[in-house]
Enzyme design. Structure first.
Site, PDB file in Angstrom:
ATOM      1  N   ASP A 184      47.792  39.239 -74.640  1.00 23.22           N
ATOM      2  CA  ASP A 184      47.223  40.451 -74.027  1.00 23.22           C
ATOM      3  C   ASP A 184      47.642  41.728 -74.764  1.00 23.22           C
ATOM      4  O   ASP A 184      48.710  41.783 -75.369  1.00 23.22           O
ATOM      5  CB  ASP A 184      47.684  40.517 -72.562  1.00 23.22           C
ATOM      6  CG  ASP A 184      46.839  41.487 -71.742  1.00 23.22           C
ATOM      7  OD1 ASP A 184      45.729  41.828 -72.170  1.00 23.22           O
ATOM      8  OD2 ASP A 184      47.316  41.885 -70.666  1.00 23.22           O
ATOM      9  N   ASN A 203      36.724  37.327 -68.239  1.00 17.65           N
ATOM     10  CA  ASN A 203      36.515  38.222 -69.395  1.00 17.65           C
ATOM     11  C   ASN A 203      35.043  38.435 -69.745  1.00 17.65           C
ATOM     12  O   ASN A 203      34.705  39.363 -70.489  1.00 17.65           O
ATOM     13  CB  ASN A 203      37.287  37.738 -70.624  1.00 17.65           C
ATOM     14  CG  ASN A 203      38.786  37.958 -70.537  1.00 17.65           C
ATOM     15  OD1 ASN A 203      39.575  37.193 -71.072  1.00 17.65           O
ATOM     16  ND2 ASN A 203      39.203  39.030 -69.865  1.00 17.65           N
TER      17      ASN A 203
END
Ligand code: IPE
Ligand code: IPE
Ligand code: MG
Length: 251
Positions: free
Chosen positions: A27, A75
């Site tokens: 991330d 996502n």
């Protein structure tokens, strides 16, 4: 100021107890790019390089299982342009891995519902798995279109079908439906649970990663953004992990 002050010393991991299975939530790509006034996709490009470097390093130091979270079921909510560019980087990586991993020892496996990816990407994923299935080195699980909840739903459906077609008898449900049966129907079937889960970029959440498997994983949160993540950052997490006292509910 010393000439070498900007370079932190290499952290020595000789003789420490390594985790068998590491999970990494890759991330911070977007924030890395934003800090530099670049489009978010520039962060994904550098993040993909970091992934190549860190996965190679894990294999080199003898990690048996590495699971990286590359793209979640959530996502897809991102702008189409960002998603499309991520697909371009996946395609590049999969082509390269097909070429480079042929003579390697790494076994590649994809965790997630691959049917939502463009057809050519699905084919590359299947080819990569097939090509590397005979390898005996580190298992590299790449979680793509992966969500812990979606994975559990998929497992529940498989188990419900077993009950519907008589593989599990109605009067045997209490004996047959066990934690092991659920584990055996996840994407990670047959693999040990993660020992250590690393999340760069400073977020204190799972974001749907390995929900079932992480019951007793040790978490390590790092402030470094994924594109900046180095081998030394991983070493730091490994040292910290080796000092943790894992009790699994005991004393
Ligand atoms: C992780 O980085 C990559 C993917 C989720 C595909 P992000 O894109 O989430 O980066 P931040 O969290 O916005 O910085
Ligand atoms: C988790 O990161 C997914 C991956 C790194 C692939 P996100 O950036 O999607 O998670 P949130 O939105 O911050 O929880
Ligand atoms: Mg993020």
């Amino acid at each position: 100021m010393s000439l070498f002050s900007s370079k932190s010393p290499e952290i020595d991991i000789t003789d420490i107890q390594l985790p068998v299975h590491i999970g990494i939530i890759m991330d911070g790509n977007g924030r890395w790019a934003k800090k530099r006034g670049l489009p978010r996709t520039a962060g994904h490009k550098v993040g993909a390089e970091t992934f190549r470097k860190i996965s190679r390093y894990c294999s080199d130091i003898g990690i048996k299982y590495l699971t990286v979270y590359a793209f979640s079921t959530e996502n897809w909510r991102r702008p189409l342009e960002e998603v499309n560019t991520i697909m371009v980087y996946f395609r590049d990586y999969l082509n390269e891995a097909l070429r480079d991993f042929a003579d390697d020892t790494i076994r590649v496996k994809f965790l997630g519902d691959i049917s939502q990816f463009p057809k050519d990407i699905q084919e590359l994923m299947i080819e990569n798995e097939k090509m590397s299935a005979v390898h005996e080195g580190m298992v590299l699980n790449i979680a793509m279109n992966y969500g812990g909840r979606a994975e559990l739903v998929t497992a529940m459906r498989k188990i419900a079908k077993m009950a519907a077609n008589g593989e599990i008898k109605a009067d045997d449900i209490d004996n047959a439906v066990t934690e092991k049966l659920i584990s055996d129907n996840l994407y990670t079937a047959g693999q040990p649970d993660p020992d250590l889960i690393i999340r760069p970029s400073g977020e204190y959440r799972t974001s749907n990663f390995l929900l079932w498997q992480s019951a007793y994983a040790e978490y390590y949160i790092d402030d470094v953004l994924w594109p900046d993540y180095t081998k030394n950052d991983l070493n730091r997490a490994l040292i910290e992990y080796s000092k943790r006292n894992r009790r699994f509910g005991g004393v």
